[in-house]
Design a protein around this motif. Structure first.
Motif: not given
Length: 313
Positions: A44, A48, A51
């Motif tokens: 993540k 980011p 995810h």
């Protein structure tokens, strides 16, 4: 003797997902509010936008993954093995397995080495559950090197895959130049003539330790690592059984439905052989340290050694 390197396979999972995403923009990761524990939190931080935290809603998460797979993405669904295979079994079966979608399930914190979390979280049935789903590939890596190889192989394979990962650090046993991973193939880690010890997951390290102790007693044990539980390497299982005439299976899983059962399925059809299954004997685990539990249930090197000695009597 230098200390053996130990790495938790959940760590391997988290790291390899990042490496995989760097070269494959179709890879996305889903988690059920356990990103810190499953190590997908590392992914993540790097990606980011790729995810998705689905919250404590594992059944819904499987449906989201199925939807993503229909768009051409390669979703890796991550949560504890208990929740991935137990709580969400129906969705895995009907939304992923039945349409044979390209979803990869990473079940972490499997087996009794979850430790202090206790019996409710110690999933010793996941391999059995996933084996029953038609077309589902089931893998249980022995160490860091094999766990990373499993993640790469899963991404390349088109279809549903379940990979089992552990919480506790385990010995690296495949750190050698000639190591090569092939989905559906096992490997002989130690040649032997008196008994075959067929192992998976943390059982591989224990089997190698036991083989050393058996050698000191004049017993030649062949150690076979079976990472892919389904499809299992039938040819290798039959070959080692024919060679030694006696087989012992070792797994951090129930002796019902896991590696031992898969081996017996093969041998009963192709090479009837006496088999002893070492694992959880039709019972739940309990709270305690991973090391203490592995010792209590005879899944460490000493335990496997003692069980094989008794079997050979």
């Amino acid at each position: 003797m230098s200390e053996v390197k130990k790495i938790a396979t959940r760590d391997s999972y988290g790291k390899e997902l990042i490496e995989l995403a760097k070269v494959n923009d179709k890879v996305v990761v889903l988690d059920a509010d356990l990103a810190a524990a499953t190590r997908t939190g590392w992914f993540k931080k790097e990606f980011p936008d790729r995810h998705i935290d689905c919250g404590i809603a594992e059944c819904n998460m499987m449906g989201v993954a199925a939807g993503l797979a229909t768009t051409g993405m390669i979703p890796f669904v991550s949560t504890f093995a208990m929740f991935a295979t137990g709580r969400a079994f129906e969705q895995v079966r009907n939304s992923i397995g039945y349409p044979h979608l390209n979803v990869k399930i990473g079940g972490t914190h499997a087996g009794i080495t979850v430790g202090e979390d206790g019996a409710s979280h110690q999933c010793n049935e996941d391999l059995a559950l996933m084996r029953t789903i038609p077309g589902m590939v089931v893998m249980c890596p022995a160490d860091d090197i094999e766990a990373r190889a499993c993640v790469r192989a899963a991404a390349e394979y088109v279809g549903p895959v379940y990979i089992r990962f552990g919480r506790a650090a385990c010995p690296v046993v495949n750190d050698r130049p000639d190591y090569k991973f092939e989905l559906g193939k096992g490997t002989v880690l130690r040649e032997g003539t008196d008994v075959s010890i067929i192992a998976t997951g943390i059982g591989v390290g224990a089997a190698l330790e036991a083989a050393e102790k058996l050698a000191a007693d004049g017993i030649s044990a062949e150690v076979v690592n079976i990472c892919t539980i389904k499809p299992i390497d039938r040819e290798l299982v039959v070959a080692t059984a024919k060679k030694t005439g006696k087989v012992v299976t070792v797994e951090e899983h129930s002796v019902i439905g896991g590696l031992g059962s898969a081996v017996c399925d093969v041998l009963s059809e192709e090479c009837p052989t006496v088999v002893k299954k070492i694992g959880m004997q039709d019972r739940f685990g309990e709270s305690g340290s991973a090391a203490a539990l592995v010792k209590k249930y005879g899944l460490d090197g000493d335990g496997v050694y003692a069980s094989v000695k008794e079997f050979l009597k």
